[in-house]
Scaffold this active site. Structure first.
Site, PDB file in Angstrom:
ATOM      1  N   GLU A 116       0.825  -1.343   0.107  1.00 18.10           N
ATOM      2  CA  GLU A 116       0.074  -0.128  -0.204  1.00 18.10           C
ATOM      3  C   GLU A 116       0.881   1.188   0.003  1.00 18.10           C
ATOM      4  O   GLU A 116       0.614   2.219  -0.725  1.00 18.10           O
ATOM      5  CB  GLU A 116      -0.756   0.042   1.494  1.00 18.10           C
ATOM      6  CG  GLU A 116      -2.125  -0.927   1.180  1.00 18.10           C
ATOM      7  CD  GLU A 116      -3.059  -1.117   2.269  1.00 18.10           C
ATOM      8  OE1 GLU A 116      -2.496  -1.222   3.601  1.00 18.10           O
ATOM      9  OE2 GLU A 116      -4.120  -1.141   1.912  1.00 18.10           O
ATOM     10  N   GLU A 136      -3.932 -10.251   3.663  1.00 16.31           N
ATOM     11  CA  GLU A 136      -4.908  -9.833   4.408  1.00 16.31           C
ATOM     12  C   GLU A 136      -5.905 -10.667   4.622  1.00 16.31           C
ATOM     13  O   GLU A 136      -6.396 -11.033   6.049  1.00 16.31           O
ATOM     14  CB  GLU A 136      -5.535  -8.648   4.072  1.00 16.31           C
ATOM     15  CG  GLU A 136      -4.846  -7.354   4.424  1.00 16.31           C
ATOM     16  CD  GLU A 136      -3.564  -6.868   3.299  1.00 16.31           C
ATOM     17  OE1 GLU A 136      -3.525  -7.913   2.422  1.00 16.31           O
ATOM     18  OE2 GLU A 136      -3.150  -5.835   3.342  1.00 16.31           O
TER      19      GLU A 136
HETATM   20  C1  1HE Z   1       6.136  -8.505  12.477  1.00 17.61           C
HETATM   21  C2  1HE Z   1       5.634  -8.554  11.041  1.00 17.61           C
HETATM   22  C3  1HE Z   1       4.285  -7.795  11.043  1.00 17.61           C
HETATM   23  C4  1HE Z   1       7.388  -9.585  10.779  1.00 17.61           C
HETATM   24  N1  1HE Z   1       3.910  -7.127  12.355  1.00 17.61           N
HETATM   25  N2  1HE Z   1       5.644  -8.036  13.484  1.00 17.61           N
HETATM   26  N3  1HE Z   1       1.732  -8.653   7.179  1.00 17.61           N
HETATM   27  C5  1HE Z   1       1.955  -9.992   6.985  1.00 17.61           C
HETATM   28  O1  1HE Z   1       1.088 -10.568   7.189  1.00 17.61           O
HETATM   29  C6  1HE Z   1       3.428 -10.338   6.641  1.00 17.61           C
HETATM   30  C7  1HE Z   1       4.050 -10.884   8.074  1.00 17.61           C
HETATM   31  N4  1HE Z   1       5.221 -11.211   7.988  1.00 17.61           N
HETATM   32  C8  1HE Z   1       5.974 -12.394   7.142  1.00 17.61           C
HETATM   33  O2  1HE Z   1       5.343 -12.980   6.433  1.00 17.61           O
HETATM   34  C9  1HE Z   1       7.479 -12.378   7.530  1.00 17.61           C
HETATM   35  O3  1HE Z   1       7.824 -12.099   8.641  1.00 17.61           O
HETATM   36  C10 1HE Z   1       8.171 -11.732   6.245  1.00 17.61           C
HETATM   37  C11 1HE Z   1       7.886 -12.574   5.110  1.00 17.61           C
HETATM   38  C12 1HE Z   1       8.030 -10.348   5.947  1.00 17.61           C
HETATM   39  C13 1HE Z   1       9.620 -12.127   6.765  1.00 17.61           C
HETATM   40  O4  1HE Z   1      10.093 -13.130   7.004  1.00 17.61           O
HETATM   41  P1  1HE Z   1      11.388 -13.584   7.953  1.00 17.61           P
HETATM   42  O5  1HE Z   1      11.437 -14.963   7.995  1.00 17.61           O
HETATM   43  O6  1HE Z   1      12.496 -12.682   7.344  1.00 17.61           O
HETATM   44  O7  1HE Z   1      10.976 -12.743   9.393  1.00 17.61           O
HETATM   45  P2  1HE Z   1      10.254 -13.349  10.421  1.00 17.61           P
HETATM   46  O8  1HE Z   1      11.061 -14.198  11.396  1.00 17.61           O
HETATM   47  O9  1HE Z   1       8.814 -13.836  10.191  1.00 17.61           O
HETATM   48  O10 1HE Z   1      10.081 -11.984  11.500  1.00 17.61           O
HETATM   49  C14 1HE Z   1      11.043 -11.568  12.190  1.00 17.61           C
HETATM   50  C15 1HE Z   1      10.550 -10.642  13.324  1.00 17.61           C
HETATM   51  O11 1HE Z   1       9.518  -9.476  12.737  1.00 17.61           O
HETATM   52  C16 1HE Z   1       9.634 -11.672  14.121  1.00 17.61           C
HETATM   53  O12 1HE Z   1       9.378 -11.036  15.482  1.00 17.61           O
HETATM   54  P3  1HE Z   1      10.326 -11.791  16.601  1.00 17.61           P
HETATM   55  O13 1HE Z   1      10.034 -10.607  17.937  1.00 17.61           O
HETATM   56  O14 1HE Z   1       9.739 -13.172  16.680  1.00 17.61           O
HETATM   57  O15 1HE Z   1      11.845 -11.717  16.067  1.00 17.61           O
HETATM   58  C17 1HE Z   1       8.123 -11.426  13.630  1.00 17.61           C
HETATM   59  O16 1HE Z   1       7.117 -11.426  14.473  1.00 17.61           O
HETATM   60  C18 1HE Z   1       8.237  -9.836  13.113  1.00 17.61           C
HETATM   61  N5  1HE Z   1       7.313  -9.454  12.086  1.00 17.61           N
HETATM   62  N6  1HE Z   1       6.314  -9.151  10.193  1.00 17.61           N
HETATM   63  C19 1HE Z   1       4.586  -7.657  13.487  1.00 17.61           C
HETATM   64  N7  1HE Z   1       3.797  -7.310   9.809  1.00 17.61           N
HETATM   65  C20 1HE Z   1      -3.516  -0.692   6.991  1.00 17.61           C
HETATM   66  S1  1HE Z   1      -3.984  -2.373   6.873  1.00 17.61           S
HETATM   67  C21 1HE Z   1      -2.610  -3.145   6.097  1.00 17.61           C
HETATM   68  C22 1HE Z   1      -2.989  -4.669   6.428  1.00 17.61           C
HETATM   69  C23 1HE Z   1      -1.573  -5.582   6.300  1.00 17.61           C
HETATM   70  O17 1HE Z   1      -0.496  -4.861   6.228  1.00 17.61           O
HETATM   71  S2  1HE Z   1      -1.694  -7.093   6.469  1.00 17.61           S
HETATM   72  C24 1HE Z   1      -0.411  -7.689   6.180  1.00 17.61           C
HETATM   73  C25 1HE Z   1       0.573  -7.891   7.313  1.00 17.61           C
END
Ligand code: 1HE
Length: 264
Positions: A116, A136
């Site tokens: 976005e 989403e």
């Molecule tokens: C997060 C987030 C997040 C990572 N919010 N904490 N977005 C998503 O559904 C995407 C979610 N994220 C992923 O699919 C993956 O994290 C990635 C592909 C982006 C990266 O993967 P990777 O293996 O490099 O990292 P990871 O181990 O998954 O994440 C590292 C840390 O970042 C981990 O936290 P930690 O404390 O356990 O180390 C994750 O929890 C954190 N993290 N992504 C919070 N999104 C206005 S409306 C908009 C609606 C949306 O955007 S929906 C899509 C949300």
């Protein structure tokens, strides 16, 4: 906000000549967009509009942006959700319809709110590691940062519907075919490439840049007759500015650079 974040800049700002470079700097959370990130981004975008002629938005770490900070979103009431979504719209509108063109340099995940944000910029440069997604649907939520308007218009409603229903990921090359980005470059090259494009755009007449970023999306939303009518007025406004006269004369007296084939 995590304690380790409280004293560091989650959005970095640099002025490189006439180009502002805005960097999402929360790599340990994959640049997930928290409320603090949105506020810091808003401040950086406003500053860029005041002092730069073009801007680049990029991200630190392995990914451009993992979208909405899901940890913060779990606890919102319905009305808080509306205000939250509108706060994103306000910042992304400032990017899309502000004073200057914005370029985004994409790599790794450009997902959910990350897409976005990218779609609010005018030109998207993706490196080979980039993947686009709208997860989403799989998270039980809906887009709230403008994707239903901007991403739907970029790639078409059918493709966006598929991305949201199935959670599929789309590569940089596929994204270029789908109009999610305009350039695909080698891994690690997006930022330098986007800065170079922004420097070029910064050389244009301010009135031309303003007309391009404001008139084209509006005309896209208008009827053909209204669009053609508006175009005449914008064209006349731009062409009658002193800067236009100077630049047209520079071409005529052969002091302006010539266009050439892209392969040269
Ligand atoms: C997060 C987030 C997040 C990572 N919010 N904490 N977005 C998503 O559904 C995407 C979610 N994220 C992923 O699919 C993956 O994290 C990635 C592909 C982006 C990266 O993967 P990777 O293996 O490099 O990292 P990871 O181990 O998954 O994440 C590292 C840390 O970042 C981990 O936290 P930690 O404390 O356990 O180390 C994750 O929890 C954190 N993290 N992504 C919070 N999104 C206005 S409306 C908009 C609606 C949306 O955007 S929906 C899509 C949300």
């Amino acid at each position: 906000m995590s304690d380790s974040e409280s004293d560091k800049d989650i959005v970095l700002y640099d002025l490189d000549g006439e180009v502002a470079v805005i960097t999402l700097n929360r790599p340990e959370k994959r640049n997930a967009v928290s409320d603090r990130v949105i506020k810091a981004l808003a401040a950086a975008v406003d500053r860029a509009q005041d002092e730069a002629k073009a801007a680049v938005i990029c991200g630190n770490g392995k990914h451009f942006c993992a979208g909405l900070d899901l940890a913060e979103h779990v606890k919102r009431s319905p009305i808080e959700g509306v205000h939250h979504s509108r706060s994103w719209h306000a910042v992304f509108d400032r990017i899309e319809a502000g004073k200057i063109p914005f370029f985004s340099a994409l790599h790794g995940a450009v997902v959910g709110g990350g897409l976005e944000l990218a779609s609010a910029t005018h030109v998207r440069v993706a490196d080979a590691t980039t993947f686009f997604a709208l997860p989403e649907g799989t998270r039980g939520i809906f887009v709230g940062g403008g994707a239903s308007v901007r991403v739907g218009r970029l790639c078409g409603v059918a493709r966006m519907t598929d991305m949201m229903l199935t959670g599929r990921t789309v590569s940089a090359e596929q994204g270029e075919h789908w109009n999610l980005c305009q350039y695909v470059v080698g891994a690690g090259e997006a930022k330098a490439f986007a800065i170079d494009l922004a420097r070029k755009a910064a050389q244009n007449a301010e009135m031309s840049n303003y007309s391009i970023i404001h008139a084209l999306p509006r005309v896209g939303d208008m009827s053909r007759a209204d669009g053609l009518f508006l175009e005449s007025f914008v064209a006349s406004m731009a062409a009658s500015s002193p800067e236009a006269e100077e630049r047209l004369n520079a071409f005529l007296n052969k002091s302006a650079a010539r266009l050439s084939h892209p392969g040269k």
